[in-house]
Design a protein around this motif. Structure first.
Motif, PDB file in Angstrom:
ATOM      1  N   TRP A   1       3.629   5.463  -6.010  1.00 36.43           N
ATOM      2  CA  TRP A   1       3.373   5.480  -7.455  1.00 36.43           C
ATOM      3  C   TRP A   1       2.257   6.448  -7.808  1.00 36.43           C
ATOM      4  CZ3 TRP A   1       5.643   3.861 -11.824  1.00 36.43           C
ATOM      5  CH2 TRP A   1       6.756   3.033 -11.675  1.00 36.43           C
ATOM      6  N   MET A   2       1.366   6.692  -6.839  1.00 40.96           N
ATOM      7  CA  MET A   2       0.241   7.566  -7.123  1.00 40.96           C
ATOM      8  C   MET A   2       0.655   9.037  -7.162  1.00 40.96           C
ATOM      9  SD  MET A   2      -3.450   6.606  -6.068  1.00 40.96           S
ATOM     10  CE  MET A   2      -4.617   6.867  -7.377  1.00 40.96           C
TER      11      MET A   2
ATOM     12  N   TYR B   1      -7.716   8.335  -5.140  1.00 41.23           N
ATOM     13  CA  TYR B   1      -7.731   7.335  -6.209  1.00 41.23           C
ATOM     14  C   TYR B   1      -9.077   7.259  -6.912  1.00 41.23           C
ATOM     15  CZ  TYR B   1     -10.210   4.384  -2.868  1.00 41.23           C
ATOM     16  OH  TYR B   1     -11.124   3.887  -1.981  1.00 41.23           O
TER      17      TYR B   1
ATOM     18  N   SER C   1       2.159   1.751  -3.434  1.00 43.88           N
ATOM     19  CA  SER C   1       1.131   2.289  -4.339  1.00 43.88           C
ATOM     20  C   SER C   1       0.916   3.781  -4.080  1.00 43.88           C
ATOM     21  CB  SER C   1      -0.178   1.515  -4.220  1.00 43.88           C
ATOM     22  OG  SER C   1      -0.673   1.574  -2.924  1.00 43.88           O
TER      23      SER C   1
ATOM     24  N   LEU D   1      -0.446  -3.731  -6.810  1.00 41.59           N
ATOM     25  CA  LEU D   1      -0.027  -3.575  -5.413  1.00 41.59           C
ATOM     26  C   LEU D   1      -1.226  -3.600  -4.466  1.00 41.59           C
ATOM     27  CD1 LEU D   1       2.704  -0.861  -5.951  1.00 41.59           C
ATOM     28  CD2 LEU D   1       3.111  -3.153  -5.086  1.00 41.59           C
ATOM     29  N   VAL D   2      -2.333  -2.991  -4.914  1.00 39.32           N
ATOM     30  CA  VAL D   2      -3.538  -2.983  -4.076  1.00 39.32           C
ATOM     31  C   VAL D   2      -4.099  -4.399  -3.949  1.00 39.32           C
ATOM     32  CG1 VAL D   2      -5.955  -2.250  -4.055  1.00 39.32           C
ATOM     33  CG2 VAL D   2      -4.160  -0.576  -4.389  1.00 39.32           C
TER      34      VAL D   2
ATOM     35  N   TRP E   1      -3.820  11.947  -4.158  1.00 34.05           N
ATOM     36  CA  TRP E   1      -3.989  10.548  -3.722  1.00 34.05           C
ATOM     37  C   TRP E   1      -5.444  10.110  -3.723  1.00 34.05           C
ATOM     38  CZ3 TRP E   1       0.074  13.020  -0.710  1.00 34.05           C
ATOM     39  CH2 TRP E   1       1.353  12.512  -1.006  1.00 34.05           C
TER      40      TRP E   1
ATOM     41  N   ILE F   1      -0.299   0.152  -9.631  1.00 36.62           N
ATOM     42  CA  ILE F   1      -1.006   0.460  -8.381  1.00 36.62           C
ATOM     43  C   ILE F   1      -2.066  -0.608  -8.107  1.00 36.62           C
ATOM     44  CG2 ILE F   1      -2.626   2.097  -7.305  1.00 36.62           C
ATOM     45  CD1 ILE F   1      -1.027   4.315  -8.805  1.00 36.62           C
ATOM     46  N   SER F   2      -2.784  -0.994  -9.178  1.00 35.38           N
ATOM     47  CA  SER F   2      -3.824  -2.031  -9.021  1.00 35.38           C
ATOM     48  C   SER F   2      -3.212  -3.343  -8.537  1.00 35.38           C
ATOM     49  CB  SER F   2      -4.533  -2.286 -10.351  1.00 35.38           C
ATOM     50  OG  SER F   2      -5.090  -1.108 -10.826  1.00 35.38           O
TER      51      SER F   2
ATOM     52  N   SER G   1       1.199   3.111 -14.699  1.00 38.13           N
ATOM     53  CA  SER G   1       1.225   3.404 -13.252  1.00 38.13           C
ATOM     54  C   SER G   1      -0.022   2.860 -12.567  1.00 38.13           C
ATOM     55  CB  SER G   1       1.291   4.909 -13.009  1.00 38.13           C
ATOM     56  OG  SER G   1       2.455   5.420 -13.567  1.00 38.13           O
TER      57      SER G   1
ATOM     58  N   LEU H   1       0.830  -1.203   0.000  1.00 35.69           N
ATOM     59  CA  LEU H   1       0.000   0.000   0.000  1.00 35.69           C
ATOM     60  C   LEU H   1       0.873   1.266   0.000  1.00 35.69           C
ATOM     61  CD1 LEU H   1      -3.021  -0.009  -0.116  1.00 35.69           C
ATOM     62  CD2 LEU H   1      -3.127   0.437   2.299  1.00 35.69           C
TER      63      LEU H   1
END
Length: 552
Positions: free
Chosen positions: A141-142, A150, A138, A169-170, A148, A166-167, A162, A135
């Motif tokens: 990366w955000m 999202y 991510s 990692l989430v 932030w 992020i997806s 990116s 998290l």
């Protein structure tokens, strides 16, 4: 109040985003963003209702505990962390709630201070740290998107590299929190916590946080990621269902059952049906909380004995608790017109409608059969079979507060599913299937019921002849050796290398060339000086003789 507000927002199809300014310095402001829509409000109302019942229940369950106030405050902190996570459309504030859940769950798992609790707490905390790191990555990366929040970027940034990262990692974070394979071993270990905590953790808070996060992120998941998630979810569901059929610890059976349902939620979410996943999350929260409360009541009455082989015939001594237990169990199995049926049956039928491979179809229905099988095995061992407990006992439904706590939930266990279905799906799902596939869910349920009952009738003796059977049963009941891999497999080699490094380097060469050698040299020199000081008269005489000899 939250429930009514949720209904209003649902009818109006309306969302509210509040921005609260916490701090403004020059032109930089720190904002706390809150997302209020029907989903977050509905989930919050469920979490608050279940936690209020659990806290009321623990008033009697934890009676006589020296630190009852501390326990209640920890539970309240736990619920508040969950609230923060539910209403956050922002990754930073999600991390606050996410980490709050992880830390407070550690404190609750080690609440009974013994070696088993410490090990379980450590395993829980460290496994959840993997998700926390994902998290945090991510969040880093955000930074590419300038904010932030999202919630604004999910859909139209879907194909951006990116966002895909992020997806991923989430999804990793959600897998650790919701205990999917290969991070499953912490969930049964967390049973070391007091039963009210288990009831809260496994119904609506800690383990559902991952699913909820993915429900929020579902717009950004790519096809490949969803296929991976589908495979992992179905495997988790199958593994947990199989393991529960070989387990003898009452709380562990219910924990593995939670794991199985989490696999179901994850896999239906991976098929793109995020609303169905949320629906099952809510109905599961109700009957799982009740199931744990009943288990706590039984354990409480059996002088803290958790082995189901000691139980049996409890329906005669504790009729009301057993009644609640049975209703929750049947709801878990998906018996028609209880709350579990509405979500589970719908999920299976939607899956049957989709064009997928036979592997997914079979494993879904097989896992459903296993769910019913272990539920009925549990019912046989605790309710129907011979009474195996001490002949001198005081079993009865004497816990009035505990019964009231369970009674507060039982109405929703029966009615909640249908109520939620009418609210959440104003336009019903149109499902067009041949009769045999339509009946498949019920057929599998009844086959599972029969098998669970039959298997528990005879108890397999573990003698030397059945060594192969013993190995198989140990393999299944230890969740495919996962606890072994995540404890012994992770620790042993590193500690062993550490020991060798310590012996050869820290206490070997570096001692020889470093501090120890300097110490020895200085010691020898000081001993030589001391020798000279002690014998200086003799040395003077010797020098005088040598001087005379030299002169002559």
């Amino acid at each position: 109040m939250m429930f009514m507000l949720s209904l209003m927002l649902m009818i109006l199809d309306f969302s509210i985003i509040l921005e609260l300014k916490l701090l403004s310095l020059n032109s930089s402001s720190i904002l706390m963003t809150v997302l209020i829509d029907w989903m977050s409000l509905l989930f919050m109302s469920f979490v608050l209702y279940i936690s209020s019942m659990v806290i009321y229940y623990s008033n009697e369950y934890m009676m006589g505990d020296n630190n009852l106030n501390r326990f209640i405050l920890l539970v309240v902190m736990f619920v508040l962390s969950m609230m923060l996570l539910i209403i956050s459309p922002n990754l930073i504030s999600i991390l606050l709630g996410w980490d709050g859940l992880g830390l407070v769950s550690y404190c609750l798992v080690i609440y009974y201070q013994n070696i088993k609790s410490y090990n379980a707490g450590m395993l829980t905390a460290l496994t959840n740290r993997i998700g926390d790191v994902a998290l945090l990555l991510s969040i880093a990366w955000m930074l590419n998107y300038g904010s932030w929040n999202y919630i604004f970027y999910l859909d139209f940034m879907k194909n951006d590299f990116s966002m895909q990262l992020i997806s991923f990692l989430v999804v990793l974070a959600a897998m650790t929190k919701s205990a999917q394979i290969p991070f499953s071993s912490w969930l049964p270990a967390a049973m070391a916590a007091p039963t009210p905590v288990s009831s809260l953790v496994h119904s609506s808070t800690l383990v559902t946080a991952g699913v909820y996060l993915l429900i929020r992120f579902n717009y950004s998941l790519s096809m490949n990621l969803m296929m991976i998630l589908l495979f992992i979810g179905t495997m988790t569901m199958f593994m947990a269902g199989l393991g529960a059929n070989f387990e003898f610890d009452l709380k562990k059976i219910i924990a593995l059952s939670t794991l199985s349902q989490l696999g179901l939620m994850m896999s239906i979410l991976a098929l793109g049906e995020y609303k169905l996943s949320f629906f099952h999350l809510l109905s599961h929260a109700l009957f799982k909380a009740t199931l744990f409360m009943c288990a706590g009541c039984i354990i409480h009455n059996l002088n803290n004995c958790q082995d189901i082989r000691y139980m049996g015939g409890l329906v005669n001594q504790m009729p009301l608790t057993c009644c609640f237990f049975n209703i929750s169990n049947l709801s878990l199995c998906g018996i028609p017109f209880l709350s579990g049926f509405y979500s589970k049956d719908l999920i299976l039928e939607v899956l049957s409608m989709n064009y997928l491979n036979i592997f997914i179809y079979l494993i879904y229905f097989f896992s459903t059969g296993l769910t019913v099988s272990y539920s009925f095995r549990l019912v046989y061992y605790s309710m129907i079979g011979n009474f195996n407990f001490l002949s001198l006992n005081c079993l009865s439904d004497h816990g009035k507060i505990m019964l009231k706590g369970m009674g507060g939930l039982i109405f929703f266990v029966i009615m909640g599913g249908s109520m939620l279905m009418w609210l959440m799906f104003p336009t019903p799902y149109f499902i067009c299937l041949p009769l045999i596939m339509k009946m498949m869910a019920l057929i599998v349920t009844f086959i599972g019921m029969f098998l669970g009952f039959e298997f528990s009738m005879f108890y397999l003796s573990y003698n030397l002849k059945s060594l192969k059977w013993l190995k198989t049963s140990l393999f299944f009941s230890s969740m495919w050796n996962m606890p072994m891999l995540s404890t012994f497999g992770v620790n042993y080699y590193f500690t062993n290398i550490g020991k060798k490094l310590n012996l050869n380097i820290d206490q070997g060469w570096s001692e020889y060339f470093g501090s120890q050698k300097i110490y020895l040299n200085m010691k020898n020199m000081s001993m030589f000086s001391q020798f000279i000081f002690y014998n200086n008269l003799k040395i003077f005489f010797l020098l005088m003789i040598m001087y005379i000899i030299f002169l002559t």
